[in-house]
Every structure is written in structure tokens, then in C-alpha cells.
Scaffold this motif. Sequence first.
Motif, mmCIF file in Angstrom:
data_model
loop_
_atom_site.group_PDB
_atom_site.id
_atom_site.type_symbol
_atom_site.label_atom_id
_atom_site.label_comp_id
_atom_site.label_asym_id
_atom_site.label_seq_id
_atom_site.Cartn_x
_atom_site.Cartn_y
_atom_site.Cartn_z
ATOM 1 N N SER A 1 56.971 3.029 54.824
ATOM 2 C CA SER A 1 56.626 3.054 53.406
ATOM 3 C C SER A 1 57.612 2.216 52.588
ATOM 4 N N ASP A 2 58.574 1.590 53.262
ATOM 5 C CA ASP A 2 59.517 0.711 52.576
ATOM 6 C C ASP A 2 59.128 -0.747 52.860
ATOM 7 N N ALA A 3 60.045 -1.664 52.700
ATOM 8 C CA ALA A 3 59.751 -3.102 52.854
ATOM 9 C C ALA A 3 60.026 -3.627 54.261
ATOM 10 N N THR A 4 59.990 -2.758 55.265
ATOM 11 C CA THR A 4 60.274 -3.186 56.635
ATOM 12 C C THR A 4 59.397 -4.353 57.071
ATOM 13 N N ILE A 5 58.101 -4.250 56.887
ATOM 14 C CA ILE A 5 57.165 -5.299 57.339
ATOM 15 C C ILE A 5 57.451 -6.616 56.628
ATOM 16 N N GLU A 6 57.653 -6.579 55.328
ATOM 17 C CA GLU A 6 57.942 -7.801 54.570
ATOM 18 C C GLU A 6 59.250 -8.434 55.051
ATOM 19 N N CYS A 7 60.254 -7.611 55.310
ATOM 20 C CA CYS A 7 61.537 -8.121 55.828
ATOM 21 C C CYS A 7 61.327 -8.793 57.181
ATOM 22 N N CYS A 8 60.570 -8.164 58.054
ATOM 23 C CA CYS A 8 60.306 -8.733 59.378
ATOM 24 C C CYS A 8 59.614 -10.090 59.259
ATOM 25 N N LYS A 9 58.594 -10.177 58.433
ATOM 26 C CA LYS A 9 57.865 -11.442 58.257
ATOM 27 C C LYS A 9 58.795 -12.538 57.738
ATOM 28 N N ARG A 10 59.618 -12.198 56.769
ATOM 29 C CA ARG A 10 60.545 -13.177 56.189
ATOM 30 C C ARG A 10 61.544 -13.682 57.231
ATOM 31 N N ILE A 11 62.129 -12.778 57.977
ATOM 32 C CA ILE A 11 63.156 -13.138 58.960
ATOM 33 C C ILE A 11 62.543 -13.887 60.135
ATOM 34 N N LEU A 12 61.461 -13.347 60.682
ATOM 35 C CA LEU A 12 60.822 -13.985 61.838
ATOM 36 C C LEU A 12 60.286 -15.372 61.483
ATOM 37 N N GLY A 13 59.858 -15.556 60.256
ATOM 38 C CA GLY A 13 59.340 -16.850 59.821
ATOM 39 C C GLY A 13 60.385 -17.956 59.806
ATOM 40 N N ARG A 14 61.659 -17.600 59.787
ATOM 41 C CA ARG A 14 62.746 -18.597 59.780
ATOM 42 C C ARG A 14 63.035 -19.194 61.159
ATOM 43 N N TYR A 15 62.544 -18.544 62.202
ATOM 44 C CA TYR A 15 62.879 -18.947 63.567
ATOM 45 C C TYR A 15 61.652 -19.508 64.272
ATOM 46 N N ASN A 16 61.889 -20.382 65.220
ATOM 47 C CA ASN A 16 60.804 -20.986 65.985
ATOM 48 C C ASN A 16 60.522 -20.133 67.220
ATOM 49 N N THR A 17 60.135 -18.886 66.990
ATOM 50 C CA THR A 17 59.800 -17.959 68.061
ATOM 51 C C THR A 17 58.497 -17.278 67.689
ATOM 52 N N ALA A 18 57.610 -17.161 68.675
ATOM 53 C CA ALA A 18 56.346 -16.482 68.426
ATOM 54 C C ALA A 18 56.610 -15.011 68.132
ATOM 55 N N TYR A 19 55.784 -14.439 67.269
ATOM 56 C CA TYR A 19 55.927 -13.018 66.982
ATOM 57 C C TYR A 19 54.581 -12.417 66.628
ATOM 58 N N ARG A 20 54.551 -11.102 66.756
ATOM 59 C CA ARG A 20 53.363 -10.342 66.380
ATOM 60 C C ARG A 20 53.851 -9.076 65.701
ATOM 61 N N ILE A 21 53.259 -8.740 64.575
ATOM 62 C CA ILE A 21 53.617 -7.515 63.866
ATOM 63 C C ILE A 21 52.412 -6.594 63.883
ATOM 64 N N LEU A 22 52.611 -5.406 64.472
ATOM 65 C CA LEU A 22 51.555 -4.415 64.589
ATOM 66 C C LEU A 22 51.821 -3.300 63.587
ATOM 67 N N THR A 23 50.822 -2.942 62.833
ATOM 68 C CA THR A 23 50.964 -1.851 61.872
ATOM 69 C C THR A 23 50.078 -0.689 62.310
ATOM 70 N N SER A 24 50.284 0.433 61.687
ATOM 71 C CA SER A 24 49.542 1.634 62.050
ATOM 72 C C SER A 24 48.937 2.277 60.813
ATOM 73 N N GLU A 25 47.801 2.904 60.996
ATOM 74 C CA GLU A 25 47.140 3.624 59.910
ATOM 75 C C GLU A 25 47.760 4.999 59.688
ATOM 76 N N LYS A 26 48.491 5.489 60.705
ATOM 77 C CA LYS A 26 49.126 6.803 60.599
ATOM 78 C C LYS A 26 50.557 6.705 61.089
ATOM 79 N N GLN A 27 51.376 7.638 60.661
ATOM 80 C CA GLN A 27 52.767 7.656 61.102
ATOM 81 C C GLN A 27 52.818 7.974 62.594
ATOM 82 N N LEU A 28 53.620 7.219 63.331
ATOM 83 C CA LEU A 28 53.718 7.380 64.773
ATOM 84 C C LEU A 28 55.077 7.930 65.185
#
Length: 182
Positions: free
Chosen positions: A52-79
Motif C-alpha cells: 500500500s506504499d510506493a514499493t512498486i513505483e520505487c522498483c520501476k524507477r530503480i529497475l528502469g535505470r539498469y540494462n537488466t530484464a525485469y518483471r513486476i508481479l502484483t497481487s489483488e490480495k495481500q499475500l
Amino acid sequence: MKRKKLLGTKMEQINVLVSTYNGEKYIEEQLKSILEQTMRPDMVVISDGKSSDATIECCKRILGRYNTAYRILTSEKQLQVSENFQKGLEYCDCDFIFFSDQDDVWLPQKIETIVNEMSRNDAQMAFTNAYIVDQNLKSSEITLWESIGFKIDNNITLIETHDKKFILELLKHNVVTGMCVC
């Protein structure tokens, strides 16, 4: 270190699976420690348990700076943590899978050292010790294994599955933690 495929050999694929949940406070340092390894992963899979915080946005920003493939998976419910890792495992199609919690920080040669040892010994799994640090990465001068009273000969690099004494020691202690496994 950039890995090169040798003529006639198969390039081994390396993935890092990071489980997150409301980890914006620590995730930047963690991802940087993964992406700045001496042997970089081919893919970083972020499996988020409905932050519920900015974790996903932080991940996208950081991963976007590097030349490494990435995938971000989200969930509809808390896991739960185990569910989060399980979800991420479904997206790891590779030879080596490193597991990481969102607040881990890796030493720069972790991937290279483990992949080289596993390849040299044809190992199916490897696990390591870890340093215990505070939120500012200040060392407590004690390792994970020392904190639980686990003692092992530092010269052991390969344990055969038929070594019953070693297996019993592993069962007595919480030695093999997810963050330390490949």
C-alpha cells in the motif's frame, strides 16, 4: 561482469526473485546491490504482496535505470511471504534462482561466487551464511549462524546428501534461510 557465451556452450540463466510488501524504505538499496553485482542476473522478478506504499513505483524507477530484464508481479490480495515467493517462482525459467527479501543487501560478488561454486561442483542448491546488520547496515559483529549456535568447518564447500551428521545439524537449526539460497 558481463558473461559471454562460449562457442558450443549453453549460457546459464540467472534470475533473482525478490518478495516485497510495503518495502519502499529498503528496496532501493536492495535492488542496487543486486543490479551492481560482479556477475549480473539476466532477470529480476519482483513479486509484491499488495503493497500500500510506493514499493512498486520505487522498483520501476530503480529497475528502469539498469540494462537488466525485469518483471513486476502484483497481487489483488495481500499475500503471505511463502505465497509471494511461490507466485514469483512461476515466472523464473532459468538455471539459477536467487531468493531475496526486500530488505537484504548483498555483497558485490554473491552471485558470481555462488554460481561459480555450484557450476564447479555440479551442485543443485547452495546456501550461505549472512551478516546481521541494523537498519543502517551497521554490523552487529555476529553472523546469522553464530546467532543460532550453528558451527561448521569453514573449509566445507560441498556437502553430499548422504552426510547424515550434517543433515541432522541442519534440522536442529534454522540455517537455510530463503535469503541465503540459490
